[in-house]
Scaffold this active site. Structure first.
Site, PDB file in Angstrom:
ATOM      1  N   GLY A 120       0.599  -1.168   0.178  1.00  0.00           N
ATOM      2  CA  GLY A 120      -0.025   0.087  -0.113  1.00  0.00           C
ATOM      3  C   GLY A 120       0.865   1.275  -0.019  1.00  0.00           C
ATOM      4  O   GLY A 120       0.348   2.437  -0.426  1.00  0.00           O
ATOM      5  N   ASP A 159      -4.909   1.892  10.740  1.00  0.00           N
ATOM      6  CA  ASP A 159      -6.213   1.633  11.011  1.00  0.00           C
ATOM      7  C   ASP A 159      -6.325   1.142  12.345  1.00  0.00           C
ATOM      8  O   ASP A 159      -6.233   1.839  13.387  1.00  0.00           O
ATOM      9  CB  ASP A 159      -6.755   0.702   9.851  1.00  0.00           C
ATOM     10  CG  ASP A 159      -8.183   0.426   9.758  1.00  0.00           C
ATOM     11  OD1 ASP A 159      -8.945   1.325   9.948  1.00  0.00           O
ATOM     12  OD2 ASP A 159      -8.541  -0.732   9.539  1.00  0.00           O
ATOM     13  N   ARG A 187      -5.627   0.271  -6.829  1.00  0.00           N
ATOM     14  CA  ARG A 187      -4.180   0.840  -6.437  1.00  0.00           C
ATOM     15  C   ARG A 187      -3.891   1.715  -6.937  1.00  0.00           C
ATOM     16  O   ARG A 187      -3.315   3.084  -6.786  1.00  0.00           O
ATOM     17  CB  ARG A 187      -2.986  -0.101  -6.126  1.00  0.00           C
ATOM     18  CG  ARG A 187      -3.298  -1.388  -5.171  1.00  0.00           C
ATOM     19  CD  ARG A 187      -1.921  -1.903  -4.898  1.00  0.00           C
ATOM     20  NE  ARG A 187      -2.287  -3.328  -4.189  1.00  0.00           N
ATOM     21  CZ  ARG A 187      -2.136  -3.556  -2.792  1.00  0.00           C
ATOM     22  NH1 ARG A 187      -2.197  -2.478  -1.957  1.00  0.00           N
ATOM     23  NH2 ARG A 187      -2.267  -4.618  -2.271  1.00  0.00           N
TER      24      ARG A 187
HETATM   25  P1  IMP Z   1      -4.393  -2.095  10.632  1.00  0.00           P
HETATM   26  O1  IMP Z   1      -3.412  -3.497  10.868  1.00  0.00           O
HETATM   27  O2  IMP Z   1      -5.766  -2.574  10.802  1.00  0.00           O
HETATM   28  O3  IMP Z   1      -3.853  -0.966  11.002  1.00  0.00           O
HETATM   29  O4  IMP Z   1      -4.318  -2.179   9.046  1.00  0.00           O
HETATM   30  C1  IMP Z   1      -3.520  -2.153   8.187  1.00  0.00           C
HETATM   31  C2  IMP Z   1      -3.538  -2.240   6.751  1.00  0.00           C
HETATM   32  O5  IMP Z   1      -4.652  -2.599   6.447  1.00  0.00           O
HETATM   33  C3  IMP Z   1      -2.996  -1.019   6.166  1.00  0.00           C
HETATM   34  O6  IMP Z   1      -1.942  -0.884   6.106  1.00  0.00           O
HETATM   35  C4  IMP Z   1      -4.168  -1.304   4.640  1.00  0.00           C
HETATM   36  O7  IMP Z   1      -2.977  -1.995   3.869  1.00  0.00           O
HETATM   37  C5  IMP Z   1      -5.361  -2.143   5.094  1.00  0.00           C
HETATM   38  N1  IMP Z   1      -6.245  -0.875   5.130  1.00  0.00           N
HETATM   39  C6  IMP Z   1      -6.916  -0.399   6.441  1.00  0.00           C
HETATM   40  N2  IMP Z   1      -7.964   0.227   6.111  1.00  0.00           N
HETATM   41  C7  IMP Z   1      -8.046   0.320   4.939  1.00  0.00           C
HETATM   42  C8  IMP Z   1      -8.912   1.208   3.901  1.00  0.00           C
HETATM   43  O8  IMP Z   1      -9.755   2.067   4.388  1.00  0.00           O
HETATM   44  N3  IMP Z   1      -8.652   0.949   2.623  1.00  0.00           N
HETATM   45  C9  IMP Z   1      -7.802  -0.047   1.962  1.00  0.00           C
HETATM   46  N4  IMP Z   1      -6.537  -0.654   2.801  1.00  0.00           N
HETATM   47  C10 IMP Z   1      -6.843  -0.633   4.143  1.00  0.00           C
HETATM   48 MG    MG Z   2      -0.615  -1.542   4.219  1.00  0.00          MG
END
Ligand code: IMP
Ligand code: MG
Length: 179
Positions: free
Chosen positions: A43, A102, A164
Site C-alpha cells: 500500500g 487503521d 491501487r
Molecule cells: P491495521 O493493521 O488494521 O492498522 O491495517 C493495516 C493495513 O490494512 C493498512 O496498511 C492497509 O493496507 C489496510 N487497510 C486498512 N484500512 C484500509 C482502507 O480503508 N482501505 C484499504 N486498505 C486499508
Molecule cells: Mg498497508
C-alpha cells in the site's frame, strides 16, 4: 474504475502537497542521521516514491511485507511477515512508511519485531490515519491526513488488490464490498 468511487477524499493535488510538506519535515528532522526508509508493502509504494523525492538527504530504501487482509475489509490479529529487512539495523534511524494506520495491529507487530535489531530509532509516517479505529497501542510520528471511518482506496490502497492505481484517495461504494 472511477465509477466504483462514492466520493474523492484526497485529490491528486492534495496528495502531492502532503508528500512535499512531510518530505521537507523529514529532511529537517533526520539531518545528519543514517536514514533507512522502510515501506510497508504494498500500500505504501505510491506515497513512498513521492515522499522520498522530497527527502533531501542520503538514505537507503527497503521494504517489508506483512500478511494482508485477504479480500475482507478488516484486519485480523494473525499477522505474518512475508518479506523482511536486515536482521541488524545498527546505526540506522528507521522511518517506517505506511499507507494507512487503521486498527494499528499490523504496524504494532512490525515495530515490535524491529525493536530488537539495534536501530538508533524507529519512527512512523503514515499517509492516512483512521484514529477512530485504533485497537493497538501505536501512533504515527508523521501523519498526512486523518480520514473518517470509511473504506478508502487509491494511491496504493486496495480493495481485494484492485484500485491501487487510482491517482486519488476515494471512498469505495459500499455495494462493491457488500455484494
Ligand atoms: P491495521 O493493521 O488494521 O492498522 O491495517 C493495516 C493495513 O490494512 C493498512 O496498511 C492497509 O493496507 C489496510 N487497510 C486498512 N484500512 C484500509 C482502507 O480503508 N482501505 C484499504 N486498505 C486499508
Ligand atoms: Mg498497508
Amino acid at each position: 474504475m472511477h465509477e466504483d468511487i462514492e466520493r474523492i477524499l484526497v485529490t491528486e493535488e492534495e496528495l502531492s502537497a502532503i508528500a512535499k510538506k512531510l518530505g521537507e519535515q523529514i529532511t529537517r528532522d533526520f539531518a545528519g542521521k543514517k536514514l533507512l526508509v522502510i515501506g510497508v508493502l504494498k500500500g505504501s509504494i505510491y506515497f513512498l516514491t513521492d515522499l522520498s523525492r522530497y527527502i533531501d538527504l542520503p538514505c537507503t530504501i527497503d521494504f517489508i511485507q506483512a500478511s494482508s487482509y485477504g479480500s475482507g475489509t478488516v484486519s485480523s490479529n494473525n499477522i505474518k511477515i512475508i518479506k523482511d529487512v536486515a536482521d541488524d539495523l545498527t546505526g540506522f534511524d528507521v522511518l517506517l512508511v505506511e499507507d494507512i494506520l487503521d486498527t494499528g495491529r499490523t504496524l504494532k507487530h512490525i515495530v515490535d519485531m524491529l525493536s530488537n535489531r539495534n536501530a538508533n530509532s524507529i519512527s512512523i509516517i503514515t499517509l492516512l490515519d483512521k484514529p477512530a479505529r485504533r485497537v493497538a497501542d501505536i501512533s504515527a510520528d508523521y501523519v498526512g491526513v486523518d480520514v473518517p471511518n470509511e473504506f478508502v482506496v487509491g494511491y496504493g490502497l486496495d480493495y481485494d488488490q484492485f484500485y491501487r492505481n487510482l491517482p486519488y484517495i476515494g471512498v469505495l461504494k459500499e455495494e462493491i464490498y457488500n455484494s
